[in-house]
Scaffold this active site. Structure first.
Site: not given
Ligand code: FAD
Length: 458
Positions: A40-41, A50, A174, A176, A178, A262, A433
């Site tokens: 997602t990130c 960004k 919302g 928040g 996002i 989310r 500064h």
């Molecule tokens: P994710 O990044 O969600 O990755 C999970 C991965 O698992 C995905 O690629 C998915 O395809 C894969 N997957 C899922 N199920 C399966 C399966 N069964 N088999 C194989 N693969 C699978 N956070 C920040 O710190 N700073 C920010 O500026 C920020 N901005 C954001 C803006 C938006 C619009 C959004 C939506 C989120 C933002 N976030 C931000 C939050 C951040 O993106 C998430 O907290 C972060 O990506 C979570 O990481 P993760 O590794 O847990 O999961």
């Protein structure tokens, strides 16, 4: 069937970092990702938002060039090019992550992973065996169940990030993090924005002064914000109906963005079959990132702790070490959180309200952006830094900054908190500064009422 020491499911900032660290520790590691690495990130979150916000910020700066004694004429933008630049950044970073995985000899398997027991994973018609499994499947946008939610033009953050043209107006459900970043993007590019938030304030959970200041700043920029407002229906042609103060109201928008949070991606990955316990829809983990099944760990958004990329990566490192037989603990006390509005917001540790709720006797110090020389140079006047300290011990309990570059500056406070420095260390740290970072030092001085640059006029 191939055998591995560690299998990581999900290649977001939690999963790919965990996989690299597991490999660095000498484990034969596989990362299984059903879509693109970076999660997602990288693909639908931190990075694309960004990148778009940066273009919008530069556009705003160009509009005010005359205030700097510069002339720039016919300033305009082509959103398709802004979006293409964003895609280019995302693609380059995806290649970078793929390169890192290759360099660390992590096997990358593209496919949907489903647990088939505590050491077996089905990936399409393949099966993978691993002694240790790290779940990192992340989260997906939550929806709301109101009449008309399927109406054309209603989208979530994924939809916004795939637009190649920017509609003239947006209603955002919302307020928040996002929602407010998307609101800032539309607003900075000259589009009409309305935000409808169910709670009494936008950016709930942030310092109250930051919430009220940001509300004022955004309203001054033309964003219409309704709080304590509940959406009841979305009508065709895009009209969003909501209740506020017991009355029904309606706002129009070319699109409606649903940004109501989310939820963990826990469906159809075999959690129940593997005997993994859940709590409030999240995978239950302990401080070692262990699930209720001894050799299976979980990290990131799926654990429902803190939905931030750097929190997921930190959990990923802990899980990788522990999968290799160590006993590292995850702590959530010092995790900075940032909002890329204009001005930026950053926070770490406790806010005043949280310190009060814990019955801690605390002191605060503040300093305004408007009284800082560098801020005047770059034309910034809104915002402040606030430090919250334990009145008895001087321990820094937390800090909140609303200022240009707040998101970079917050790491200074996090580092002092992590090394158990007190307000004295922060006060005595000589800041260069002229920099905006001086507002942090001045706020620290203010804790003892010894701020040299603060007057009642500030
Ligand atoms: P994710 O990044 O969600 O990755 C999970 C991965 O698992 C995905 O690629 C998915 O395809 C894969 N997957 C899922 N199920 C399966 C399966 N069964 N088999 C194989 N693969 C699978 N956070 C920040 O710190 N700073 C920010 O500026 C920020 N901005 C954001 C803006 C938006 C619009 C959004 C939506 C989120 C933002 N976030 C931000 C939050 C951040 O993106 C998430 O907290 C972060 O990506 C979570 O990481 P993760 O590794 O847990 O999961």
């Amino acid at each position: 069937m191939e055998n591995f020491d560690v299998a990581v499911i999900g290649g977001g900032p939690g999963g790919y970092v965990a996989a690299i660290r597991a490999a660095q520790l000498g484990n034969k590691t596989v990362l299984i990702e059903k879509d693109k690495v970076g999660g997602t990130c990288l693909n639908r979150g931190c990075i694309p938002t960004k990148a778009l916000l940066h273009s919008a910020e530069v556009y705003q700066k160009m509009l005010y060039a005359d205030k700097l004694g510069l002339s720039a004429e016919n300033i305009s933008f082509d959103y398709s090019k802004i979006a293409a630049r964003k895609d280019d950044i995302v693609n380059r970073l995806i290649s970078g992550v793929q390169g890192l995985l290759r360099a660390h000899k992590v096997t990358l398997l593209n496919g949907n992973a489903v647990l088939a027991g505590n050491t077996l994973i089905n990936v399409g018609d393949m099966q993978v065996q691993a002694d240790k499994i790290i779940l990192a499947t992340g989260s997906v946008p939550s929806g709301i169940s109101v009449k008309g939610i399927e109406t054309s033009g209603v989208m979530n953050s994924d939809g916004v990030l795939s637009l190649t043209q920017l509609p003239d107006s947006a209603v955002i459900i919302g307020g928040g993090v996002i929602g407010m970043e998307i609101a800032s993007l539309f607003n900075a590019l000259g589009k009409a924005v309305t935000v409808i938030e169910m709670l009494p304030s936008i950016l709930t959970g942030m310092d109250e002064q930051i919430c009220s200041t940001m509300t004022r700043v955004l309203e001054k920029k033309g964003i219409q914000i309704y709080t304590n407002a509940k959406v009841t229906e979305i009508k065709k042609g895009l009209s969003v109906v909501f209740e506020i103060d017991g009355k029904q109201s309606e706002v129009q928008g070319a699109v409606c963005v649903v940004a109501v949070g989310r939820r963990p991606a826990t469906a159809h990955i075999g959690l129940e079959e593997a005997g993994i316990k859940m709590e409030h829809g999240c995978v239950l983990v302990d401080e070692y990132m262990r699930t209720t099944v001894p050799n299976i760990y979980a990290i990131g958004d799926i654990t429902g702790k803190i939905q931030l990329a750097h929190a997921a990566s930190a959990q990923g490192l802990i899980a990788a070490h522990n999968a290799g037989g160590q006993n590292k603990r995850m702590s959530y006390d010092i995790i900075p959180s940032c909002i890329y509005t204009s001005p930026e917001i950053a926070s770490v540790g406790l806010t005043e309200a949280q310190a009060r709720a814990k019955s801690i006797y605390f002191k605060t110090g503040t300093f305004n952006v408007a009284a800082n020389g560098r801020s005047m140079i770059i034309g910034a006047k809104d915002g402040f830094a606030k430090v919250v300290t334990d009145a008895a011990t001087g321990e820094i309990l937390g800090a909140q900054i609303m200022a240009p570059h707040a998101t970079d500056m917050i790491s200074e406070i996090a580092a002092i908190m992590k090394s158990e420095g007190t307000i004295e260390e922060l006060s005595d740290t000589i800041h260069p500064h002229p920099t905006i970072s001086e507002i942090i030092m001045e706020a620290a001085h203010d804790v003892h009422g010894l701020c040299c640059h603060k007057t009642d006029l500030v």
